[in-house]
Design an enzyme around this catalytic site. Sequence first.
Site, short mmCIF file in Angstrom:
data_model
loop_
_atom_site.label_atom_id
_atom_site.label_comp_id
_atom_site.label_asym_id
_atom_site.label_seq_id
_atom_site.Cartn_x
_atom_site.Cartn_y
_atom_site.Cartn_z
N GLU A 355 -22.60 -84.54 -13.55
CA GLU A 355 -22.33 -83.33 -12.78
C GLU A 355 -23.15 -83.32 -11.49
O GLU A 355 -22.72 -82.76 -10.48
CB GLU A 355 -22.64 -82.09 -13.62
CG GLU A 355 -22.00 -80.81 -13.09
CD GLU A 355 -22.08 -79.66 -14.08
OE1 GLU A 355 -21.04 -79.31 -14.66
OE2 GLU A 355 -23.18 -79.11 -14.27
N HIS A 386 -23.16 -100.32 -34.97
CA HIS A 386 -21.98 -100.54 -35.80
C HIS A 386 -20.74 -99.91 -35.17
O HIS A 386 -19.74 -99.70 -35.85
CB HIS A 386 -22.23 -99.96 -37.19
CG HIS A 386 -23.37 -100.62 -37.90
ND1 HIS A 386 -23.21 -101.72 -38.71
CD2 HIS A 386 -24.70 -100.36 -37.89
CE1 HIS A 386 -24.39 -102.10 -39.18
NE2 HIS A 386 -25.31 -101.28 -38.70
N LYS A 514 -10.79 -74.50 -13.28
CA LYS A 514 -10.96 -73.09 -13.67
C LYS A 514 -10.00 -72.20 -12.90
O LYS A 514 -9.42 -71.25 -13.46
CB LYS A 514 -12.41 -72.65 -13.43
CG LYS A 514 -13.42 -73.31 -14.35
CD LYS A 514 -14.76 -72.59 -14.36
CE LYS A 514 -15.48 -72.67 -13.05
NZ LYS A 514 -16.85 -72.12 -13.12
#
Length: 549
Positions: A355, A386, A514
Amino acid sequence: MKNINPTQTQAWQALEAHFAANKETRLKDLFAQDPKRFDKFSLTFGGDILVDYSKNLITEETLKLLVDLAKETDLRSAIDAMFNGEKINMTEGRSVLHVALRNRSDRPIECDGKDVMPEVNAVLAKMKGFCEKIISGEWKGYTGKAIQHVVNIGIGGSDLGPVMITEALRPYKNHLQMHFVSNVDGTHIAETLKEIDAETTLFLVASKTFTTQETMTNALTARDWFIKIAGDKAHVAKHFAALSTNGKAVAEFGIDTDNMFEFWDWVGGRYSSWSAIGMPIALSVGFDNFEALLQGAFEMDMHFATASYEQNVPVLLALIGLWYNNFHGAESEAILPYDQYMHRFPAYFQQGNMESNGKYVDRNGNPVDHQTGPIIWGEPGTNGQHAFYQLIHQGTKLIPCDFLAPAISHNPIGDHHPKLLANFFAQTEALAFGKSKEQVEAEFLAAGKTLEQVEDLVPFKVFEGNRPTNSILFKSLTPKTLGALIAMYEHKIFVQGAIWNIFSFDQWGVELGKQLANKILPELNTAEAVTSHDCSTNGLINTWKAWKA
């Protein structure tokens, strides 16, 4: 801050030439040539954090040229500007003073000609008093019972930091049960409400403006749930507190403004855990431990502000990361904590870094002509071994890695910790030096196989090595150590943004989605087919409408 395009500097040109001349550098050779390489390329901070950067594709000349780049882009003026409260977040006209939140000295720190420290210390004192009442049980709910559950409702910086830090400091946890709600998906709040009871729960609503859509949607749902059980809206005052600056909206919500804890516009969301946003941390581990967290960050701040670049941990980590990002073409960095308590640390700095430095426009308003922020990701060891280490070891992408581990475990059960650290030490050695064809063949011969039997298998068991890593070993994961580690990465991010000539403290990239969501939401409340978007978005919305009908 000076707006200098780094690619136009002499140091950048020298680094390009240096890279071209040393592309075939092998870590195996660098270590063979210099038995004291570890001593030359490692630093200890505060006596309990060791940063070993010797397993990087660098020489003393590389570091000199990288330091030259920092000097030529005038990093010093950028550091001074931040600590002096200058408005280095220029697109929002704001200072960037998270360092003031953890300033444990008597040194004044000014913003707009005013010392901010009296207000910072006043909020900390208010937080301390509130925490002591909640933790001790002096604070009673509407039925006279003490608080047992704390639900933090926030998102982004109001959630990721508190979650990561409370998880990391679980060994210091008191009796309060902590819960965090962030996602506007109703499942998050619904599942949390199943785990608590209204009589003994405190809700913290964390929103600077008290208008954040996700946070306020969850807060209103929590309030409605609470009032339905408590039977009286007046009881909200005993069970809700606000971490905000909007006193009017807080009061309208039903929260007593005496239980509102403010912070300031010079506190960026992803740097806000040191402020009132850190309330859930202080409630979880006690205010003394919260202050120790601040102390660790403060000590790293002072190191960052005063140490020479050659001895400066955040600066060196930033420059080495820049070396891979801009010259080796690495697109991502992995953060790999070998401590289960730190399992949210990579996600926290995924936000902190991406960000901050995910920008393609420079400080002059022009498209950059170089790479900026890398992709940050990671998981705790040994789980990652793994899962994705295969690609780091034998894939086609260069992925510089930071390995972090405590020397002393909070849970010294049997031989768990030696086994964990054996893997921690082994991975960086394996990544650096690999395994040659000759070593693989020798292993097969030692196992009684003939080369004819295994010649087809040998290429698959070869490890090229030469994969760079930093090893960050610390004595124990304490609040103070965690504070220093967080501040270390914060300053690394700042240094890179300053050199790349971008603004690291705004986040305009989160706005467009947004805005469009606010436009789409009313369209979802009608039965009519939507035609106002592109055909893909229209198709998705209309399919949703058909399926939910």
